[in-house]
Design a protein around this motif. Structure first.
Motif, PDB file in Angstrom:
ATOM      1  N   GLU A 172     -36.436  56.371  57.621  1.00  0.00           N
ATOM      2  CA  GLU A 172     -36.193  57.867  57.762  1.00  0.00           C
ATOM      3  C   GLU A 172     -36.370  58.385  58.928  1.00  0.00           C
ATOM      4  N   PRO A 173     -35.389  58.420  59.898  1.00  0.00           N
ATOM      5  CA  PRO A 173     -35.382  58.948  61.146  1.00  0.00           C
ATOM      6  C   PRO A 173     -35.929  60.474  61.271  1.00  0.00           C
ATOM      7  N   ARG A 174     -35.640  61.345  60.044  1.00  0.00           N
ATOM      8  CA  ARG A 174     -35.976  62.737  60.165  1.00  0.00           C
ATOM      9  C   ARG A 174     -37.340  62.998  59.957  1.00  0.00           C
ATOM     10  N   VAL A 175     -38.091  61.908  59.510  1.00  0.00           N
ATOM     11  CA  VAL A 175     -39.700  62.258  59.591  1.00  0.00           C
ATOM     12  C   VAL A 175     -40.448  61.093  60.243  1.00  0.00           C
ATOM     13  N   PHE A 176     -41.233  62.133  61.116  1.00  0.00           N
ATOM     14  CA  PHE A 176     -42.209  61.320  61.723  1.00  0.00           C
ATOM     15  C   PHE A 176     -43.522  61.214  61.326  1.00  0.00           C
ATOM     16  N   THR A 177     -44.168  59.837  61.103  1.00  0.00           N
ATOM     17  CA  THR A 177     -45.379  59.765  60.367  1.00  0.00           C
ATOM     18  C   THR A 177     -46.390  59.355  61.550  1.00  0.00           C
ATOM     19  N   PHE A 178     -47.542  60.164  61.363  1.00  0.00           N
ATOM     20  CA  PHE A 178     -48.721  60.055  62.278  1.00  0.00           C
ATOM     21  C   PHE A 178     -50.131  59.898  61.487  1.00  0.00           C
ATOM     22  N   SER A 179     -50.609  58.764  61.715  1.00  0.00           N
ATOM     23  CA  SER A 179     -52.007  58.500  60.909  1.00  0.00           C
ATOM     24  C   SER A 179     -53.048  58.319  61.916  1.00  0.00           C
ATOM     25  N   MET A 180     -54.116  59.020  61.839  1.00  0.00           N
ATOM     26  CA  MET A 180     -55.229  58.697  62.345  1.00  0.00           C
ATOM     27  C   MET A 180     -56.429  58.364  61.476  1.00  0.00           C
ATOM     28  N   HIS A 181     -57.084  57.248  61.805  1.00  0.00           N
ATOM     29  CA  HIS A 181     -57.981  56.609  60.635  1.00  0.00           C
ATOM     30  C   HIS A 181     -59.059  55.621  61.178  1.00  0.00           C
ATOM     31  N   GLY A 182     -59.799  55.292  60.278  1.00  0.00           N
ATOM     32  CA  GLY A 182     -60.847  54.325  60.660  1.00  0.00           C
ATOM     33  C   GLY A 182     -60.193  52.886  60.752  1.00  0.00           C
ATOM     34  N   GLU A 183     -60.461  52.087  62.016  1.00  0.00           N
ATOM     35  CA  GLU A 183     -59.726  50.728  62.312  1.00  0.00           C
ATOM     36  C   GLU A 183     -60.275  49.783  61.116  1.00  0.00           C
ATOM     37  N   ARG A 184     -61.546  49.901  60.810  1.00  0.00           N
ATOM     38  CA  ARG A 184     -61.994  48.781  59.807  1.00  0.00           C
ATOM     39  C   ARG A 184     -61.730  49.164  58.359  1.00  0.00           C
ATOM     40  N   ASN A 185     -60.988  50.226  57.990  1.00  0.00           N
ATOM     41  CA  ASN A 185     -61.018  50.451  56.576  1.00  0.00           C
ATOM     42  C   ASN A 185     -59.818  50.133  55.975  1.00  0.00           C
ATOM     43  N   TYR A 186     -59.844  50.157  54.710  1.00  0.00           N
ATOM     44  CA  TYR A 186     -58.681  49.923  53.754  1.00  0.00           C
ATOM     45  C   TYR A 186     -57.541  50.746  54.404  1.00  0.00           C
ATOM     46  N   PRO A 187     -56.197  50.281  54.304  1.00  0.00           N
ATOM     47  CA  PRO A 187     -55.802  48.702  53.765  1.00  0.00           C
ATOM     48  C   PRO A 187     -55.850  47.675  55.085  1.00  0.00           C
ATOM     49  N   VAL A 188     -56.262  46.604  54.498  1.00  0.00           N
ATOM     50  CA  VAL A 188     -56.463  45.393  55.279  1.00  0.00           C
ATOM     51  C   VAL A 188     -55.220  45.283  56.163  1.00  0.00           C
ATOM     52  N   ARG A 189     -54.074  44.948  55.408  1.00  0.00           N
ATOM     53  CA  ARG A 189     -52.685  44.823  56.144  1.00  0.00           C
ATOM     54  C   ARG A 189     -52.044  46.354  56.352  1.00  0.00           C
ATOM     55  N   LYS A 190     -51.949  46.834  57.339  1.00  0.00           N
ATOM     56  CA  LYS A 190     -51.639  48.159  57.562  1.00  0.00           C
ATOM     57  C   LYS A 190     -50.038  48.226  57.761  1.00  0.00           C
ATOM     58  N   ILE A 191     -49.325  49.079  57.530  1.00  0.00           N
ATOM     59  CA  ILE A 191     -47.958  48.998  57.738  1.00  0.00           C
ATOM     60  C   ILE A 191     -47.711  50.301  58.863  1.00  0.00           C
ATOM     61  N   ALA A 192     -47.166  49.862  60.081  1.00  0.00           N
ATOM     62  CA  ALA A 192     -46.985  50.793  61.220  1.00  0.00           C
ATOM     63  C   ALA A 192     -46.370  52.162  60.615  1.00  0.00           C
ATOM     64  N   SER A 193     -47.297  53.293  61.203  1.00  0.00           N
ATOM     65  CA  SER A 193     -46.712  54.522  61.000  1.00  0.00           C
ATOM     66  C   SER A 193     -45.757  54.637  62.576  1.00  0.00           C
ATOM     67  N   ASP A 194     -45.021  55.814  62.514  1.00  0.00           N
ATOM     68  CA  ASP A 194     -44.301  56.126  63.903  1.00  0.00           C
ATOM     69  C   ASP A 194     -45.449  56.258  64.955  1.00  0.00           C
ATOM     70  N   LEU A 195     -46.646  56.547  64.751  1.00  0.00           N
ATOM     71  CA  LEU A 195     -47.798  56.556  65.478  1.00  0.00           C
ATOM     72  C   LEU A 195     -48.959  56.411  64.662  1.00  0.00           C
ATOM     73  N   ASP A 196     -49.741  55.227  65.251  1.00  0.00           N
ATOM     74  CA  ASP A 196     -51.066  55.233  64.649  1.00  0.00           C
ATOM     75  C   ASP A 196     -52.301  55.296  65.524  1.00  0.00           C
ATOM     76  N   ILE A 197     -53.286  56.106  65.286  1.00  0.00           N
ATOM     77  CA  ILE A 197     -54.612  55.950  66.083  1.00  0.00           C
ATOM     78  C   ILE A 197     -55.504  55.178  65.174  1.00  0.00           C
ATOM     79  N   ALA A 198     -56.277  54.250  65.675  1.00  0.00           N
ATOM     80  CA  ALA A 198     -57.351  53.595  64.663  1.00  0.00           C
ATOM     81  C   ALA A 198     -58.629  54.065  65.458  1.00  0.00           C
TER      82      ALA A 198
END
Ligand code: ZN
Length: 300
Positions: A172-198
């Motif tokens: 959905e190009p009209r929504v930008f997803t940004f996630s800043m989270h703990g690198e070693r936390n759940y979920p083990v298999r992360k699904i890439a946001s538009d921008l992730d900071i671990a």
């Protein structure tokens, strides 16, 4: 006008006190908001259950029908972390409806918060990680479908990565997803946001806030956002049972101020949802969630 708060008593699905998911944080959060004078009749709005047609914008139709009919396969219930009986089903519909209502109130008043929501591990096909329906994804798609917003930013600061939101809104190009989270936390298999900071384990207030202060202007420079959904999960706190990061209450307060102040200063509405928080000391946990409302009320 006081901060507009969306609530429903059935956000609490009445789990046993020793359940891994601290369900009693919902009534205790309301108690904390009342004690702070934030929950007067002119502040509270009652959530309605999200209709199936809204839920199906974000989730597979068969999964939505399973949740509403309380016939979710056991394998999926195990991934969610609890059985989906009538109270859990209602709670999930209410939390999604509540975030839609909070978003509409934010568009009207600048800021509004839901006393639930932030169920960011629920993917298009199914729920997971204590999340049944992805309320922020549902609300984003409802606003887009109804023409109430054209460009939406999701700022997800829960300590866990926003994999479900990324899964649902990835195309959905009209929504930008940004996630800043703990690198070693759940979920083990992360699904890439538009921008992730671990962030590494043990990240404390100073490093966390410094990182956030750098990224917020970059996010707001991208586009003229019509609304920001802010997942203010408090599981970044040092005493959180699942968090692995090390923020203090002062750090949480500064974080919420930074996010809300940044976007409101540019006239961009903010819809706050509470996200995750895990502790056996549930009154302390509820007080952590109340910080979002304390901070937001200063901007209402
Ligand atoms: Zn979390």
């Amino acid at each position: 006008m006081p901060l507009q708060i969306v609530h429903h008593p059935d956000y609490d699905a009445g789990f046993a006190a020793n359940h891994r998911f601290p369900m009693s944080k919902y009534p205790l959060l309301m108690e904390a908001l009342r004690a702070r004078g934030l929950a007067g009749p002119d502040a509270l709005n009652t959530a309605d259950p999200a209709p199936a047609s809204w839920l199906k914008l974000a989730h597979a139709a068969d999964y939505v029908d399973q949740v509403i009919g309380c016939s979710v396969p056991e394998k999926i219930e195990r991934e969610i972390g609890f059985p989906v009986g009538p109270r859990v089903s209602l709670r999930a519909q209410l939390a999604a409806g509540g975030t839609v209502l909070a978003a509409r109130l934010a568009l009207r008043h600048g800021i509004a918060c839901n006393t639930a929501g932030g169920s960011h591990h629920a993917r298009r096909a199914q729920g997971a990680g204590f999340c049944t329906f992805n309320d922020v994804a549902v609300a984003s798609l409802v606003l887009l479908t109804q023409g109430a917003a054209q460009n939406i930013l999701v700022v997800d600061l829960d300590v866990h990565q926003g994999d479900g939101t990324a899964d649902i809104l990835g195309n959905e190009p009209r929504v930008f997803t940004f996630s800043m989270h703990g690198e070693r936390n759940y979920p083990v298999r992360k699904i890439a946001s538009d921008l992730d900071i671990a962030l590494p384990d043990g990240t404390g207030d100073a490093a966390y806030l410094e990182r956030l202060a750098t990224i917020l202007p970059e996010l707001s420079a991208q586009l003229r956002w019509d609304i920001v959904f802010y997942n203010a999960g408090v599981d970044v706190h040092a005493e959180d049972r699942l968090g692995r990061l090390a923020l203090s209450n002062d750090g949480l307060r500064a974080r919420d101020k930074m996010v809300i102040g940044h976007f409101l200063a540019q006239g961009i509405p903010v819809c706050g949802v509470i996200g995750g928080g895990y502790s056996t000391d549930v009154p302390a946990l509820a007080a952590r969630h109340a910080l979002l409302f304390e901070v937001a009320s200063a901007y209402a």
